[in-house]
Design an enzyme around this catalytic site. Sequence first.
Site, PDB file in Angstrom:
ATOM      1  N   TRP A   1      47.215  39.898  76.112  1.00 27.59           N
ATOM      2  CA  TRP A   1      46.223  39.541  75.032  1.00 27.59           C
ATOM      3  C   TRP A   1      44.572  39.485  74.864  1.00 27.59           C
ATOM      4  O   TRP A   1      44.174  39.964  74.411  1.00 27.59           O
ATOM      5  CB  TRP A   1      47.006  39.396  74.032  1.00 27.59           C
ATOM      6  CG  TRP A   1      46.913  37.897  74.033  1.00 27.59           C
ATOM      7  CD1 TRP A   1      47.234  36.938  74.487  1.00 27.59           C
ATOM      8  CD2 TRP A   1      45.438  37.120  72.850  1.00 27.59           C
ATOM      9  NE1 TRP A   1      47.356  35.563  74.270  1.00 27.59           N
ATOM     10  CE2 TRP A   1      45.833  35.308  73.202  1.00 27.59           C
ATOM     11  CE3 TRP A   1      44.981  37.589  71.775  1.00 27.59           C
ATOM     12  CZ2 TRP A   1      45.150  34.805  72.327  1.00 27.59           C
ATOM     13  CZ3 TRP A   1      44.191  36.443  71.088  1.00 27.59           C
ATOM     14  CH2 TRP A   1      44.930  35.137  71.181  1.00 27.59           C
ATOM     15  N   ASP A   2      44.767  38.582  76.089  1.00 28.80           N
ATOM     16  CA  ASP A   2      42.809  38.034  76.308  1.00 28.80           C
ATOM     17  C   ASP A   2      42.076  39.477  76.152  1.00 28.80           C
ATOM     18  O   ASP A   2      41.312  39.639  75.837  1.00 28.80           O
ATOM     19  CB  ASP A   2      43.030  37.708  77.879  1.00 28.80           C
ATOM     20  CG  ASP A   2      43.890  36.823  77.970  1.00 28.80           C
ATOM     21  OD1 ASP A   2      45.212  36.467  77.448  1.00 28.80           O
ATOM     22  OD2 ASP A   2      43.321  35.700  78.495  1.00 28.80           O
TER      23      ASP A   2
ATOM     24  N   GLU B   1      48.937  26.804  71.630  1.00 29.51           N
ATOM     25  CA  GLU B   1      50.087  26.717  72.348  1.00 29.51           C
ATOM     26  C   GLU B   1      51.052  25.621  72.339  1.00 29.51           C
ATOM     27  O   GLU B   1      51.776  25.153  73.332  1.00 29.51           O
ATOM     28  CB  GLU B   1      50.152  27.529  73.609  1.00 29.51           C
ATOM     29  CG  GLU B   1      50.510  29.269  73.932  1.00 29.51           C
ATOM     30  CD  GLU B   1      50.097  29.644  75.282  1.00 29.51           C
ATOM     31  OE1 GLU B   1      49.895  30.719  75.256  1.00 29.51           O
ATOM     32  OE2 GLU B   1      49.278  28.638  75.841  1.00 29.51           O
TER      33      GLU B   1
ATOM     34  N   LYS C   1      45.633  22.924  71.992  1.00 33.84           N
ATOM     35  CA  LYS C   1      45.102  23.847  72.394  1.00 33.84           C
ATOM     36  C   LYS C   1      43.577  24.564  73.365  1.00 33.84           C
ATOM     37  O   LYS C   1      43.004  24.625  73.612  1.00 33.84           O
ATOM     38  CB  LYS C   1      46.648  24.403  73.441  1.00 33.84           C
ATOM     39  CG  LYS C   1      45.937  25.357  75.403  1.00 33.84           C
ATOM     40  CD  LYS C   1      46.765  25.609  75.688  1.00 33.84           C
ATOM     41  CE  LYS C   1      47.061  26.508  76.888  1.00 33.84           C
ATOM     42  NZ  LYS C   1      48.594  27.268  77.258  1.00 33.84           N
ATOM     43  N   GLN C   2      43.592  25.793  72.193  1.00 34.22           N
ATOM     44  CA  GLN C   2      42.581  26.159  71.627  1.00 34.22           C
ATOM     45  C   GLN C   2      41.970  27.126  70.190  1.00 34.22           C
ATOM     46  O   GLN C   2      43.409  26.767  69.757  1.00 34.22           O
ATOM     47  CB  GLN C   2      42.767  27.983  72.198  1.00 34.22           C
ATOM     48  CG  GLN C   2      43.995  28.695  72.113  1.00 34.22           C
ATOM     49  CD  GLN C   2      44.147  29.889  72.902  1.00 34.22           C
ATOM     50  OE1 GLN C   2      44.742  29.651  74.172  1.00 34.22           O
ATOM     51  NE2 GLN C   2      43.812  30.895  72.176  1.00 34.22           N
TER      52      GLN C   2
END
Length: 753
Positions: free
Chosen positions: A357-358, A486, A591-592
């Site tokens: 999906w990046d 995640e 994580k992000q």
Amino acid sequence: MQRTFEIDPWKIVTHKLDKANKRLQESMTSIGNGYMGMRGMFEEDYSADTHSGIYIGGVWFPDKTVVGWWKNGYPKYFGKVINAVNFDKVNVWLNDQKLDLATTPIKDFELSLDMKTGILTRQFTVDNQETQVRFTIQRFVSVAQKQLFDVSYQVENLGSQPVTIRIVSEINADVSNEDANYDEKFWNVKTKAQTTDSGYLIAETKPNDFGTPQFTVGTQMTHQTDLKAVQTAETEKNVVNTFEGTLANQESSQFEKRVIVVTSRDYDDDATLKAGMEVLSQKVAAQTHQQLVTEQSVEWAKRWAKADVQISGDDAAQQGIRFNLFQLFSTFYGEDKRLNIGPKGFTGEKYGGATYWDTEGFALPLYLSLADQKVSENLLEYRHNQLAGAFHNAREQGLKGALYPMVTFNGIENHNEWEITFEEIHRNGTIAYAIYNYTRYTGDETYLKTKGIDVLTAISRFWADRVHWSKRKGVYMIHGVTGPNEYENNVNNNWYTNLLAQWTLKYTLESLKKVSDKKIADLAISKEEEAQWQDIIHKMYLPEDKKLGIFVQNDCFLDKDLQPVTSIPKDQLPINQHWSWDKILRSPYIKQADVLQGIWYFIDKFPEDVKKRNFDFYEPLTVHESSLSACVHAILAADLRYEQKAVEMYERTARLDLDNYNNDTVDGLHITSMTGSWLAIVQGFAGMRVSGDQLSFKPFLPKKWTAYQFRINFRGRLIEVRVDTTGTKINLLKGQPLKVQLNQEVVALKGGD
């Protein structure tokens, strides 16, 4: 942070053969042309630690999914990029001593990747009692002729005694993979032949059990040299040409190897593949080495003329953005709509080399601004062409509609981790968002009304089936998901996932009003279905905390022991390399960007105080151990005028690989996240937004910089923006006059303004 290369605005250069970090050097000096690419390994055999890797776009292998506990819905296979036939191989003997830079004494070493031209140069002098021989080795994959690889050697005898030299050039099909199935081999030789100074080899991937196509790759090598060709015996998986000569004192010799690489993706059978290979080989045979180099330089110059970002006052920042743009365009420039952008590109085997999906979330905005509009449309068509696979993925979960894969080569889910494969369903929302982003930026609704609406409707049907009604709370919820963060799995009501589900349904209903009655009929959308979607939109649960004034990442997140990242001992970072997975999942660390990802997507829809409260709450909890994290924080920090944090996050995303921030660049570069440095400057520091038909900017100049400048395509125009100590200058370089908003003031642009 680990900086192994020198700071240079246009080069990735080192004067040290760093044997302890050889793989890191190989990742950094990867080259590609969208069709194929390779790591920066040496041509010659290297007896110490190394990772030799060559990869070809669209060539992959399906491997059986093996797990300890099979769950219904698991993909039957996972896809992975495979290390291609090694056509780069060259070995050298001096006075019957084999050159091996792991053991051969050398001096004056230099490794340099010229980002202006895409040419990788290696120089060194063999230095022992018997010989003093200087080597200059250059290689490139041509961006002018996609199937061409070229490597050249210049060898000069600096010693007082004659030196005998033998060069052995190979095409070698006896290669293996490192990722997934370590040392597994995938190539069977179908046919090969060699003369004294040339040869070809055609190999096919081994059979698989899943009915996916096998791939055939043909490689043909020719040589130009002043050395003498001598007969070489054939081997089972190689074709080999040997060249010999003697160099007197101060005498030099030239050697060039050209390889044509073709695949069954472009040819129907072996006969046409072989004929095509020969035609291309004859074409490049008519050109000199210098002509090939000039072609390469000219084509890269065209790319840089459109895309270069110029930064004054900070060479490290300048090197970072150019390195990222170079690697992105080396991976994908949009010529082949069958291809997409793998997270590692052509630089390694991790993540399987597949589509994530990046692309839609992070890469599409860059290509919208820096490439022809057709390139971005091709990226959208890639997903439309794989809609059947998305329907299959949803059925595997017992759901209606379409679920786009987390990882894929062909539209079928290729990932085998449950918490990602079947829980990280937010990617469906980003596929829809990409259609919106494309339409908003280009102003062109053609794709939306024809193919895009197919995708939106299918995704909406998935969301409508995936939600459930909570009788207790009187809202729609989505349980059992993993958000962009995640470091939390199988959570309920991830705010970002729920937001995108709600927004997709709303955007689809708005878009349906624009399509023809025939299209509506083809989609078989009933009034009852539309009413159901509208009900979900109005009653979707989006967790928030009124007291804190924030959106809550997911149910129970606020029940964690909320300690900032600064409380983690530095020797335990990154936590994914020091903590157990159980400890990570129980921690509050992100994580992000998760909530902040959603705010970034709709950045102008949220009041400043809402953005501020959410940023101030979540950023201190974020470890940025995803390569996709820093750029989102840079953009939001810039939007809030948190200049120091914005610059810090820019430097992290721009030099993530160059400085090996997360200690994970040895296995390849983070290609899709490289868009982050451009996004941080253009959407962050320059504040570029598109709202309706209005293009706007709200720039600031980081204190460390004296100026920055970039160009963008926008609706048939080419616009140049320069921000320096005197203010902001916007020039319309090409196209019809345009009104833009600069710091909330409308400015009319005409040619030369």
